[in-house]
Design a protein around this motif. Sequence first.
Motif, mmCIF file in Angstrom:
data_model
loop_
_atom_site.group_PDB
_atom_site.id
_atom_site.type_symbol
_atom_site.label_atom_id
_atom_site.label_comp_id
_atom_site.label_asym_id
_atom_site.label_seq_id
_atom_site.Cartn_x
_atom_site.Cartn_y
_atom_site.Cartn_z
ATOM 1 N N MET A 445 0.817 -1.211 0.000
ATOM 2 C CA MET A 445 0.000 0.000 0.000
ATOM 3 C C MET A 445 0.853 1.264 0.000
ATOM 4 O O MET A 445 0.507 2.254 -0.660
ATOM 5 N N GLU A 446 1.963 1.258 0.714
ATOM 6 C CA GLU A 446 2.786 2.464 0.791
ATOM 7 C C GLU A 446 3.410 2.843 -0.550
ATOM 8 O O GLU A 446 3.860 3.981 -0.738
ATOM 9 N N VAL A 453 1.443 4.506 -8.859
ATOM 10 C CA VAL A 453 0.370 3.533 -9.095
ATOM 11 C C VAL A 453 -0.150 3.673 -10.517
ATOM 12 O O VAL A 453 -0.352 4.784 -11.026
ATOM 13 N N THR A 454 -0.335 2.550 -11.191
ATOM 14 C CA THR A 454 -0.840 2.546 -12.565
ATOM 15 C C THR A 454 -2.331 2.217 -12.580
ATOM 16 O O THR A 454 -2.883 1.706 -11.601
ATOM 17 N N ALA A 455 -2.965 2.502 -13.711
ATOM 18 C CA ALA A 455 -4.415 2.332 -13.817
ATOM 19 C C ALA A 455 -4.845 0.899 -13.543
ATOM 20 O O ALA A 455 -5.908 0.656 -12.960
ATOM 21 N N LEU A 593 -8.461 -5.068 2.620
ATOM 22 C CA LEU A 593 -8.998 -5.787 1.459
ATOM 23 C C LEU A 593 -7.885 -6.498 0.704
ATOM 24 O O LEU A 593 -8.027 -7.667 0.316
ATOM 25 N N LEU A 594 -6.785 -5.805 0.496
ATOM 26 C CA LEU A 594 -5.642 -6.404 -0.204
ATOM 27 C C LEU A 594 -5.096 -7.592 0.567
ATOM 28 O O LEU A 594 -4.826 -8.657 -0.017
ATOM 29 N N ASP A 595 -4.941 -7.447 1.869
ATOM 30 C CA ASP A 595 -4.435 -8.548 2.697
ATOM 31 C C ASP A 595 -5.381 -9.741 2.669
ATOM 32 O O ASP A 595 -4.945 -10.900 2.642
#
Length: 600
Positions: A445-446, A453-455, A593-595
């Motif tokens: 996330m950091e 960050v890309t689309a 959510l990612l985790d």
Amino acid sequence: MPTKKEAISIADILSNDTYIIPIYQRNYEWEQEQISKLIDDINSIDAGKKYYLGTLVTFKRKDGTYELVDGQQRHTTLNLIQAVLDGNKKDFNLKFQARAECETFFKHISKEGFELNKLPKNEKSQNLARGVEIINEVLHEKEIDKKEFYAKFSQNTFIFRTELPSETELNHYFEIMNNRGEQLEKHEILKARLMGAFNNDSLESCVFSALWDACSNMGDYVWNNFEKSFGLRIFADPDNLSLKKIMLEYADSQKEKESVNSGDVAIYNDLSGIISNYSIPIGFTQDEQEKADVFRSVIDFPTFLLYAFYLTDTENKQKEFDDKKLLEVFNDYEKIDSEAFIIELLKTRIYFDRFIIKNDLSHQESKWGIRKYKINNGVETEESAFEDRETEDKVEMIQTMLYYSTVSENKKDWLLSVLERKPEEADLYSILFKNLSDRICDLQMEDLNYGDVTAKVFYYFEYMLWEIYFDFLRGDREDVYYPEKIASVLDKIDKASWNTYRFRQLSSKEHLLAQSKANEVQSEDVHSFGNLCLISSAQNSSANDQHPFYKKRYFKDNSSLKRLLMYKGFSGEKGDYWSTEEIKAHQAEMKSLLDFYKEK
């Protein structure tokens, strides 16, 4: 006819002479797919080689400037690429006859230098700003060395400049040029070469040509690309196909029609025959050409040929998926068993059409879906393809997400893995989900800040947000267990908005709290993933500097689930406050959510 044609390096094109975009030309419209392909083409140039980019059709005015009759989209993109690569103040030799906003955009770069966050954006120049953003993303995402790329760009890339005679009626020429389209494509040359193996056997050649033509039309399902009687015979038993069997079926279908005999069939199985007999009807307008496609496929036919060749290449020697190099990949075509290849091409295309999404172009909104065929009076297309409708919904959504997140990639790993394994419907989702898992496993996330960050990362999160709704909230699932890790996310989901969500092409990264308000919070919070979402360029332009509550009030559509979730995180008595604490809270929810998905 053109009177003068010369090859000019990109460096000279962009520094010498003056080019005018006339009033009859469209606004700049190139998106990620076209820009990324152009960058890939240039970056793939081998050391010491020259690459010819195409043709720039011009009309030299009396004042010595060149009016761009054809090639203005490419020419404008080359200017934008140079702006990104230089990063400094520079003068441009591109002028606009009728778009003052676009002229202002390039003047801004000339005077103020290149800084992404300060580029002027308005209705007519927003696509130019988006083009700059895409170029930066592609160079960053593909880890392209800018110094090496600049050398290829300026020294090894050439473009043919064609100058029309002074008496040319430009509007008439422009209309004819648009109507005629391309003359001869590489896949047609390849078809002629492979057909040469049949030694003028009219029946084999005719069947090969019919199969090839059916497979080449990616704008419809392959079972709709055959003459009715012939198609019925093929799809009655598609698991047992051979050229000899199809030849018999073809002959029988022709007998039924009683209208085709060997004297009526013109077979062109060499290159000169195709060239001399190839023509596009005059008056077949660009709009009519676009309307000819019923569905949109995730790849075009030249790329599909490269995938099919990869699947038939048992030693996996082929590593190239750039359709520009189609004839190079098939360089040893004389060693290819044309009979075996056309059958494998057809089998792969049938599987592709049964298990890979297509977008129904008859709808205004995107309608990506998987469809199947059934045998009735003819071969017909049915909307629902799977016995398990829930599995079909998830497969369609994850494929759509993977399509939009890989739209600029020649080699789509998710698609190749499906075509290699050819799973049935029960196992298809697990293969696709494995591809998503591989894509998110190293995300931190950091690192997901505005500059990096890309689309495609936003598309991953959009899918995860949709899927947790589908698994835990859809319908009347009151007794479904909420995983604790994502409970706060699930509590904020509006079921009505999530239920009608569909992926679409979005191109602009937006700060919910505008960059101009950066002095109100810490800079790292403004540019963090917790304050970012992916939206349309039109919405980004019209509300770029507006207060977050303004965006919440006027942009309520569900084009971005992440943005809807951010709206739910507003605080204050009126639910109109979005600042540091709210940004950090949403950042924490996205991390949870990612985790959660990393552990699945």
